[in-house]
Design a protein around this motif. Structure first.
Motif, PDB file in Angstrom:
ATOM      1  N   GLY A 326      71.126 -11.537   0.561  1.00  0.00           N
ATOM      2  CA  GLY A 326      72.382 -10.941   0.120  1.00  0.00           C
ATOM      3  C   GLY A 326      72.510 -10.800  -1.380  1.00  0.00           C
ATOM      4  O   GLY A 326      73.577 -10.470  -1.883  1.00  0.00           O
ATOM      5  N   TRP A 327      71.413 -11.071  -2.132  1.00  0.00           N
ATOM      6  CA  TRP A 327      71.398 -10.737  -3.560  1.00  0.00           C
ATOM      7  C   TRP A 327      71.463  -9.222  -3.682  1.00  0.00           C
ATOM      8  O   TRP A 327      71.098  -8.498  -2.764  1.00  0.00           O
ATOM      9  CB  TRP A 327      70.119 -11.292  -4.173  1.00  0.00           C
ATOM     10  CG  TRP A 327      69.977 -11.174  -5.661  1.00  0.00           C
ATOM     11  CD1 TRP A 327      69.211 -10.265  -6.332  1.00  0.00           C
ATOM     12  CD2 TRP A 327      70.568 -11.998  -6.669  1.00  0.00           C
ATOM     13  NE1 TRP A 327      69.294 -10.464  -7.699  1.00  0.00           N
ATOM     14  CE2 TRP A 327      70.122 -11.536  -7.924  1.00  0.00           C
ATOM     15  CE3 TRP A 327      71.437 -13.088  -6.621  1.00  0.00           C
ATOM     16  CZ2 TRP A 327      70.517 -12.117  -9.125  1.00  0.00           C
ATOM     17  CZ3 TRP A 327      71.827 -13.674  -7.821  1.00  0.00           C
ATOM     18  CH2 TRP A 327      71.370 -13.188  -9.050  1.00  0.00           C
ATOM     19  N   PHE A 328      71.933  -8.712  -4.836  1.00  0.00           N
ATOM     20  CA  PHE A 328      72.016  -7.264  -4.961  1.00  0.00           C
ATOM     21  C   PHE A 328      70.625  -6.660  -5.175  1.00  0.00           C
ATOM     22  O   PHE A 328      69.650  -7.372  -5.402  1.00  0.00           O
ATOM     23  CB  PHE A 328      72.997  -6.867  -6.057  1.00  0.00           C
ATOM     24  CG  PHE A 328      72.504  -7.030  -7.480  1.00  0.00           C
ATOM     25  CD1 PHE A 328      72.280  -5.917  -8.279  1.00  0.00           C
ATOM     26  CD2 PHE A 328      72.304  -8.290  -8.039  1.00  0.00           C
ATOM     27  CE1 PHE A 328      71.861  -6.050  -9.602  1.00  0.00           C
ATOM     28  CE2 PHE A 328      71.888  -8.436  -9.351  1.00  0.00           C
ATOM     29  CZ  PHE A 328      71.654  -7.309 -10.136  1.00  0.00           C
ATOM     30  N   VAL A 329      70.509  -5.340  -5.053  1.00  0.00           N
ATOM     31  CA  VAL A 329      69.219  -4.669  -5.251  1.00  0.00           C
ATOM     32  C   VAL A 329      68.948  -4.655  -6.754  1.00  0.00           C
ATOM     33  O   VAL A 329      69.350  -3.757  -7.480  1.00  0.00           O
ATOM     34  CB  VAL A 329      69.215  -3.258  -4.655  1.00  0.00           C
ATOM     35  CG1 VAL A 329      67.838  -2.607  -4.842  1.00  0.00           C
ATOM     36  CG2 VAL A 329      69.572  -3.301  -3.170  1.00  0.00           C
ATOM     37  N   ASP A 330      68.233  -5.666  -7.194  1.00  0.00           N
ATOM     38  CA  ASP A 330      68.110  -6.018  -8.609  1.00  0.00           C
ATOM     39  C   ASP A 330      66.715  -5.623  -9.097  1.00  0.00           C
ATOM     40  O   ASP A 330      65.777  -6.407  -9.034  1.00  0.00           O
ATOM     41  CB  ASP A 330      68.351  -7.525  -8.737  1.00  0.00           C
ATOM     42  CG  ASP A 330      68.335  -8.023 -10.160  1.00  0.00           C
ATOM     43  OD1 ASP A 330      68.325  -7.199 -11.084  1.00  0.00           O
ATOM     44  OD2 ASP A 330      68.336  -9.259 -10.345  1.00  0.00           O
ATOM     45  N   LEU A 331      66.593  -4.400  -9.601  1.00  0.00           N
ATOM     46  CA  LEU A 331      65.304  -3.862 -10.040  1.00  0.00           C
ATOM     47  C   LEU A 331      65.286  -3.775 -11.555  1.00  0.00           C
ATOM     48  O   LEU A 331      65.917  -2.907 -12.151  1.00  0.00           O
ATOM     49  CB  LEU A 331      65.067  -2.492  -9.410  1.00  0.00           C
ATOM     50  CG  LEU A 331      64.944  -2.509  -7.889  1.00  0.00           C
ATOM     51  CD1 LEU A 331      64.963  -1.099  -7.328  1.00  0.00           C
ATOM     52  CD2 LEU A 331      63.672  -3.225  -7.456  1.00  0.00           C
ATOM     53  N   HIS A 332      64.554  -4.675 -12.171  1.00  0.00           N
ATOM     54  CA  HIS A 332      64.494  -4.725 -13.631  1.00  0.00           C
ATOM     55  C   HIS A 332      63.667  -3.581 -14.189  1.00  0.00           C
ATOM     56  O   HIS A 332      62.696  -3.131 -13.575  1.00  0.00           O
ATOM     57  CB  HIS A 332      63.893  -6.051 -14.083  1.00  0.00           C
ATOM     58  CG  HIS A 332      64.766  -7.231 -13.840  1.00  0.00           C
ATOM     59  ND1 HIS A 332      64.781  -8.334 -14.652  1.00  0.00           N
ATOM     60  CD2 HIS A 332      65.680  -7.490 -12.872  1.00  0.00           C
ATOM     61  CE1 HIS A 332      65.650  -9.223 -14.198  1.00  0.00           C
ATOM     62  NE2 HIS A 332      66.197  -8.728 -13.110  1.00  0.00           N
TER      63      HIS A 332
END
Length: 771
Positions: A326-332
């Motif tokens: 449930g973490w956000f779609v976190d694309l660095h």
């Protein structure tokens, strides 16, 4: 060189959260297990060597903390650790020792630290792993470890690569899966590696001079206009990150050196040049710089199923679900410090985490389930994987890669591998032919599955009649209400939408424990000098994470009149019952529309299972603040914390409150009782209590013990008409406890007496199981 040969049933390579959880789970399932870790401590990215704090679904969703082995570890760490958890870099050796202690206590677990796998031996058909060969550093010892099932938790997919498995590395293009976050064209770009630093307050001014080889940072725009805001004087910056143009595996040492140069330069900027930070840091000295880069992404091993972002966004329900994220779609941004902008600049508007930002709206996802098939390698018959190397696209990995989620993956593969061995079954058959056994064992061991619940036919509790000494009734709460929240804070880097003004639609979740709801009231402040009006709706909802703006047909709607003044209770006579859509044992959501002259007052306490949300996009809502409750009252009172909740199969607020709570107006002791018509031969009693569910790990203070968790309790059994004390427990703070009796005993009734808690005035239990 000394050579050793050893045989195990399950061999886990990699001792980060995924590998550690897999090994412990396998050992607890009765399997002779070996865990091989190439570092001196367990934990991987979250060890004291690297210092990345554990994140998961609860950063964005109320009551979404990962449970099972990861929960057991984190609860123990907070109970005994003196240190505050701020952010990256703030992990100390207490955490290392909590993990080490658990590993030592597992009788069937053998582990090798400082040990590097250097080769994989395959059977003649090259489809099955026979053994791995590893070297123990500084011991001149070569290990050959034979096994039945191997689990690759190395992060870089080292075992799978040496075994000849197919893998991907880079970003899929939009045309392949039509993912929202996929770039137009495929590339080799991956997220970068990071190191962290920590600073210490010395109580007096401390100078700092960077070495000549440090990067010279002199441009404020590099920080404040490009998303690299040094806002915390103690450190904890995720954005000290480098990837492209370097290879995150092969160039790891180059990346480490470049990150060290940048870290020293960033501290030099903060201490000596930054007009904002140099005053704040004048008494601070550089205390620690990590020298082991933490990786976010490299190889992804192709499995029996490839998870895409579409599965995440659509919350695909899998028959072989074994965990959730449930973490956000976190694309660095792939280049990190070498890119023009850090991720935060484009994604979160300069790290201010504007939750209405287009990127944040489309990135908010979950909680969602993931399948076992994505954790089984397709090219080797006896290889599984857990962690950031699982079978997922680059976009899907943006949410799956965080350590709370990977720990859940690890526990899942440890159990699944054990089931496969028990049944002498190929791994690829488990998702179809033995998945119920895997799921039921995970649930029994404290894990949560969004689409499955306890249906264990061996659990006597499921057939019992449940009664209690008392139970709390839901009346409602207002701004003046008080609760037990000592030591429970917020993660300071968390998106903090905390605005009572109805500038956006807001909703309050309410549990129904009656077939009638005559009146519902809200506490509002009208900041104008004239009467205001606001539209209101009541919707049945699927669960507390039902973020649809319109979750279905409303069962009531009106326009409320709000007189001028502060903290005005406004009544709505809804007269709801079964005939017009109100059902017992369900959640409804009370929504108020937009009127910027009105504030919906926050309650002074949090009612368990009663969180709020607010609208962020056209069709999507989001958790309000950190799981807080907005003020409301209901009449008649709702019996939603009833005793029977302890056998409904779910151990957290979800589709219902799922918890028994005693009446706060009655003193402890309080009890819950299970009764059977025919005596049961009882040997094992398993209890799940409240604890560490509501918020992210970072919210919990040093020496924290959850106030709702029972501290002292007794278990009694009725044997031939006489009550016998079966056991007494003191000083508990763990969420799940399993009690094996010294011998089997036939019982018609079982009573659990909560004598004291860790602070709350009520006794609370989520689940009772009896075997």
């Amino acid at each position: 060189m000394n050579k050793k040969f050893e045989d195990y049933q399950i061999v886990v390579c990699g001792g980060g959260m995924a590998g550690f959880s897999a090994a412990v789970a396998a050992a607890r399932q009765g399997k002779k297990t070996c865990l091989i870790q190439n570092r001196p401590v367990f934990g991987g990215n979250c060890s004291s060597e690297i210092g990345v704090t554990i994140h998961g679904a609860a950063a964005f969703h109320a009551y979404a903390r990962e449970t099972g082995i990861i929960s057991e570890l984190l609860i123990e760490e907070r109970a005994i650790n003196h240190a505050e958890i701020y952010e990256n870099g703030w992990i100390n050796s207490v955490w290392d020792m909590v993990m080490y202690d658990m590993a030592v206590k597992e009788e069937l677990l053998t582990f090798y630290l400082n040990t590097e796998v250097v080769n994989v031996v395959l059977t003649p058909n090259n489809k099955t792993i026979k053994s791995v060969v590893a070297n123990i550093q500084n011991a001149e010892t070569e290990l050959t470890i034979n096994g039945e099932v191997f689990i690759d938790c190395t992060g870089d997919g080292v075992i799978a690569d040496m075994a000849g498995c197919e893998w991907r590395m880079g970003s899929e293009g939009r045309d392949e899966f039509n993912e929202v976050h996929a770039p137009e064209k495929a590339s080799g770009d991956v997220m970068g590696n990071s190191i962290h630093f920590r600073a210490k307050d010395m109580g007096k001014p401390v100078p700092f001079k960077a070495p000549d080889w440090a990067v010279k940072h002199e441009d404020p725009a590099y920080f404040y206009e490009q998303g690299r805001i040094p806002k915390e004087k103690r450190g904890g910056y995720w954005w000290i990150e480098i990837g492209v143009p370097f290879h995150t595996i092969y160039d790891n040492e180059t990346i480490r050196h470049e990150l060290t140069r940048h870290t020293l330069g960033i501290w030099d900027w903060m201490k000596n040049h930054d007009p904002i930070m140099k005053e704040q840091t004048k008494n601070y000295a550089l205390d620690w710089i990590g020298q082991v880069p933490g990786k976010r992404e490299s190889r992804r091993i192709m499995g029996e199923y490839l998870i895409t972002e579409n599965d995440i966004q659509n919350k695909t329900v899998f028959d072989d679900e074994v965990g959730f994220g449930g973490w956000f779609v976190d694309l660095h941004t792939p280049g990190g410090l070498l890119a023009q902008h850090a991720e935060a600049s484009a994604a979160t508007e300069g790290e201010e985490y504007n939750t209405f930002n287009e990127y944040m709206v489309k990135s908010y996802c979950g909680p969602y389930g993931f399948p076992l098939r994505s954790l089984i390698a397709k090219d080797v018959t006896n290889l599984m994987m857990a962690g950031r190397n699982i079978s997922a696209t680059h976009a899907a990995l943006g949410t799956l890669r965080v350590m709370g989620t990977t720990a859940v993956m690890g526990q899942a593969v440890g159990v699944a591998a054990s089931v496969a061995i028990n049944k002498n079954m190929p791994l690829k058959n488990v998702p179809k032919d033995a998945i119920s056994e895997v799921q039921q064992q995970l649930l029994r061991d404290g894990c949560f599955l969004p689409n499955y619940k306890n249906q264990d036919p061996l659990d006597f509790a499921r057939t019992a009649v449940i009664t209690s000494s008392s139970n709390e009734k839901l009346i409602g709460v207002g701004p003046e209400s008080k609760g037990m929240h000592n030591g429970l804070a917020i993660w300071k880097d968390q998106p903090q939408y905390h605005n009572e003004v109805l500038e956006t639609k807001k909703g309050q979740i309410i549990a129904i424990g009656n077939t009638k709801l005559q009146t519902i009231s809200v506490c509002l402040t009208n900041t104008s000098n004239e009467e205001q009006f606001v539209e209101a709706w009541i919707f049945p909802i699927q669960h507390i994470w039902d973020y649809r703006v319109i979750p279905g047909a409303s069962i009531a709607n009106t326009v409320l009149k709000v007189p001028t003044g502060e903290n005005i209770w406004v009544d709505w006579h809804v007269d709801l019952n079964e005939s017009n859509g109100l059902l017992d044992n369900q959640y409804i959501r009370l929504d108020l529309g937009v009127n910027e002259n009105i504030k919906w007052k926050e309650a002074g306490c949090i009612v368990p299972g009663h969180t709020a949300m607010y609208q962020i996009g056209e069709t999507k809502m989001r958790r309000y603040y950190n799981g807080n409750t907005l003020s409301f009252k209901v009449f008649p009172e709702q019996d939603c914390f009833k005793a029977s909740n302890v056998i409904n199969g779910v151990t957290r607020p979800y589709q219902y409150t799922n918890v028994w709570m005693s009446d706060a107006n009655q003193p402890l002791e309080q009890w819950i009782k299970l009764s059977w018509d025919e005596a049961k031969e009882v040997e094992l009693i398993e209890l799940t209590f409240p604890g560490h569910l509501l918020r992210e790990y970072h919210a919990y203070a040093p020496f924290y013990k959850d106030p709702q968790c029972p501290k002292d309790y007794e278990i009694l059994g009725l044997d031939n008409g006489k009550w016998k004390k079966l056991l007494t427990v003191k000083d508990n703070y763990q969420r799940q406890r399993k009690h094996k009796l010294t011998k089997k005993i036939k019982l018609n009734e079982l009573k659990i007496i909560i004598k004291s808690t860790n602070g709350d005035t009520r006794a609370c239990i989520y689940e009772v199981r009896v075997y």
